[in-house]
Design an enzyme around this catalytic site. Structure first.
Site, PDB file in Angstrom:
ATOM      1  N   HIS A  65       0.816  -1.223   0.000  1.00 27.40           N
ATOM      2  CA  HIS A  65       0.000   0.000   0.000  1.00 27.40           C
ATOM      3  C   HIS A  65       0.846   1.267   0.000  1.00 27.40           C
ATOM      4  CE1 HIS A  65      -3.273  -2.865   1.453  1.00 27.40           C
ATOM      5  NE2 HIS A  65      -3.594  -2.460   0.250  1.00 27.40           N
ATOM      6  N   GLU A 109     -15.018   0.479  -6.002  1.00 27.03           N
ATOM      7  CA  GLU A 109     -14.844  -0.960  -5.734  1.00 27.03           C
ATOM      8  C   GLU A 109     -16.114  -1.686  -6.163  1.00 27.03           C
ATOM      9  OE1 GLU A 109     -12.647  -3.521  -4.186  1.00 27.03           O
ATOM     10  OE2 GLU A 109     -14.417  -4.613  -4.874  1.00 27.03           O
ATOM     11  N   ASP A 140     -18.646  -0.934 -10.818  1.00 25.18           N
ATOM     12  CA  ASP A 140     -17.551  -1.333 -11.703  1.00 25.18           C
ATOM     13  C   ASP A 140     -16.642  -0.126 -12.005  1.00 25.18           C
ATOM     14  OD1 ASP A 140     -15.933  -2.363 -13.640  1.00 25.18           O
ATOM     15  OD2 ASP A 140     -17.545  -2.813 -15.066  1.00 25.18           O
ATOM     16  N   GLY A 141     -15.342  -0.290 -11.731  1.00 25.19           N
ATOM     17  CA  GLY A 141     -14.389   0.787 -11.972  1.00 25.19           C
ATOM     18  C   GLY A 141     -14.273   1.144 -13.453  1.00 25.19           C
ATOM     19  N   ASP A 158      -5.868  -0.677  -8.064  1.00 23.44           N
ATOM     20  CA  ASP A 158      -5.514  -1.647  -7.020  1.00 23.44           C
ATOM     21  C   ASP A 158      -6.440  -2.843  -7.176  1.00 23.44           C
ATOM     22  OD1 ASP A 158      -4.869  -3.007  -4.732  1.00 23.44           O
ATOM     23  OD2 ASP A 158      -5.450  -1.411  -3.344  1.00 23.44           O
TER      24      ASP A 158
HETATM   25  N1  SAM Z   1      -3.644  -5.902  -3.045  1.00 25.32           N
HETATM   26  C1  SAM Z   1      -4.378  -6.777  -3.838  1.00 25.32           C
HETATM   27  C2  SAM Z   1      -3.662  -7.785  -4.654  1.00 25.32           C
HETATM   28  O1  SAM Z   1      -3.144  -7.482  -5.717  1.00 25.32           O
HETATM   29  O2  SAM Z   1      -3.602  -8.913  -4.219  1.00 25.32           O
HETATM   30  C3  SAM Z   1      -5.542  -6.157  -4.474  1.00 25.32           C
HETATM   31  C4  SAM Z   1      -6.594  -6.196  -3.431  1.00 25.32           C
HETATM   32  S1  SAM Z   1      -8.071  -5.387  -3.681  1.00 25.32           S
HETATM   33  C5  SAM Z   1      -8.995  -6.158  -2.426  1.00 25.32           C
HETATM   34  C6  SAM Z   1      -8.655  -5.870  -5.254  1.00 25.32           C
HETATM   35  C7  SAM Z   1     -10.096  -5.464  -5.450  1.00 25.32           C
HETATM   36  O3  SAM Z   1     -10.363  -5.176  -6.814  1.00 25.32           O
HETATM   37  C8  SAM Z   1     -11.108  -6.519  -5.023  1.00 25.32           C
HETATM   38  O4  SAM Z   1     -11.772  -6.110  -3.867  1.00 25.32           O
HETATM   39  C9  SAM Z   1     -12.051  -6.614  -6.231  1.00 25.32           C
HETATM   40  O5  SAM Z   1     -13.407  -6.753  -5.861  1.00 25.32           O
HETATM   41  C10 SAM Z   1     -11.769  -5.313  -6.946  1.00 25.32           C
HETATM   42  N2  SAM Z   1     -12.153  -5.295  -8.362  1.00 25.32           N
HETATM   43  C11 SAM Z   1     -11.973  -6.271  -9.283  1.00 25.32           C
HETATM   44  N3  SAM Z   1     -12.485  -5.877 -10.469  1.00 25.32           N
HETATM   45  C12 SAM Z   1     -13.002  -4.637 -10.298  1.00 25.32           C
HETATM   46  C13 SAM Z   1     -13.658  -3.714 -11.152  1.00 25.32           C
HETATM   47  N4  SAM Z   1     -13.910  -4.006 -12.440  1.00 25.32           N
HETATM   48  N5  SAM Z   1     -14.044  -2.525 -10.638  1.00 25.32           N
HETATM   49  C14 SAM Z   1     -13.805  -2.210  -9.342  1.00 25.32           C
HETATM   50  N6  SAM Z   1     -13.184  -3.057  -8.478  1.00 25.32           N
HETATM   51  C15 SAM Z   1     -12.785  -4.251  -8.955  1.00 25.32           C
END
Ligand code: SAM
Length: 282
Positions: A65, A109, A140-141, A158
């Site tokens: 982070h 997220e 959705d991002g 992330d």
């Molecule tokens: N530090 C981490 C790793 O690389 O192992 C990343 C952790 S973070 C919790 C990743 C997040 O991305 C998840 O909570 C997942 O739900 C989110 N995510 C996946 N696709 C996404 C999207 N299209 N839009 C927003 N968030 C998304």
């Protein structure tokens, strides 16, 4: 992770397995997107797993982070508005908000269950989500960057690995939208996987970013819990250069209470071994 196991095992690409000794299982819920779990481990604090893959461990999450947040925020001349995509555990937001000049941080997220589990069981990581400067947008991002009228100085991707809901976060259309929502000196950094186990992710992101941004690069960090230990982020900007435009005096003056990030660690992270440089086409 098997149900009654006393170990949380992450099997990666079907070729390697990392096990964490489990003391207690704290949370398990299947969302429409993925399986979200939190376990208390014997040696790594609490662990957040998504679909059996380690996302955050309390023991070493500071490394990931601090590096995903402070690298772009200290290179950007004056970051005020930041967008974090994914990152529902809140660790990136926590680091972004250490910068006194940041006025607003939006977290986009997709999965509310990740946010819920992190707020309940990883309060130290999720602390920034309750800051008045943070807005949590569940959705959705990819869609957020396509539709938003807001502009950001820094975008932090992330995300999980490049499949499932995160697939499009590793595509060219997404990065064209990111460029559109970035301000003049805008910077985007992205989680880019393991150089040893998935060099293709860095290679593909490099290919996508080069025609879209005038400055592109990648940087590395080591950590304890992700398979292979060595991990990568990509860096792309509309102008700021990742090492030449870093001002160590500004880092020192900020006096942030950090455990991994420092100006010399920042510069060293961009020293890439030849096999990674080659993957980036350099
Ligand atoms: N530090 C981490 C790793 O690389 O192992 C990343 C952790 S973070 C919790 C990743 C997040 O991305 C998840 O909570 C997942 O739900 C989110 N995510 C996946 N696709 C996404 C999207 N299209 N839009 C927003 N968030 C998304």
């Amino acid at each position: 992770m098997t149900r009654r196991a006393r170990w949380a095992d992450e099997t990666y690409q079907g070729i390697v397995r990392t096990g964490f000794r489990v003391k207690r299982r704290l949370f398990k819920k299947r969302s429409p997107f993925q399986l979200v779990e939190v376990v208390e481990t014997a040696g790594h604090g609490r662990l957040l797993l998504i679909d059996g893959m380690t996302m955050v461990s309390e023991r070493d999450e500071f490394v990931y982070h601090e590096m995903i947040a402070h690298v772009p925020l200290f290179v950007h001349p004056r970051p005020r508005r930041v967008l974090v995509i994914g990152g529902g555990d809140g660790g990136s937001v926590r680091e972004v908000l250490r910068h006194a000049g940041v006025e607003r941080c939006v977290l986009a997220e997709i999965d509310p269950v990740v946010v819920e589990a992190s707020r309940r069981f990883l309060p130290g990581t999720a602390s920034g989500l309750s800051d008045r400067r943070c807005e949590v947008r569940i959705g959705d991002g990819v869609r957020f960057v396509r539709e938003t009228a807001e502009r950001f100085d820094v975008v932090i991707v992330d995300s999980t690995e490049p499949f499932g809901p995160a697939k499009e976060l590793f595509g060219p259309a997404f990065y064209k939208d990111v460029r559109r929502i970035l301000t003049k000196d805008g910077i985007v950094v992205s989680q880019a996987g393991s150089p040893f186990y998935e060099l293709s992710t860095i290679r593909n992101l490099g290919r996508i970013l080069r025609p879209i941004f005038p400055v592109t690069d990648a940087y590395l960090f080591t950590n304890l819990t992700y398979p292979g230990g060595l991990w990568a982020f990509t860096f792309a900007s509309k102008g700021p250069r990742p090492v030449k435009d870093l001002k160590p005096a500004r880092v020192r003056a900020a006096r942030l209470p950090l455990r991994w990030y420092a100006a010399d660690v920042h510069a060293a992270a961009f020293a890439l071994p030849p096999f990674v440089r080659k993957a980036l086409g350099r």
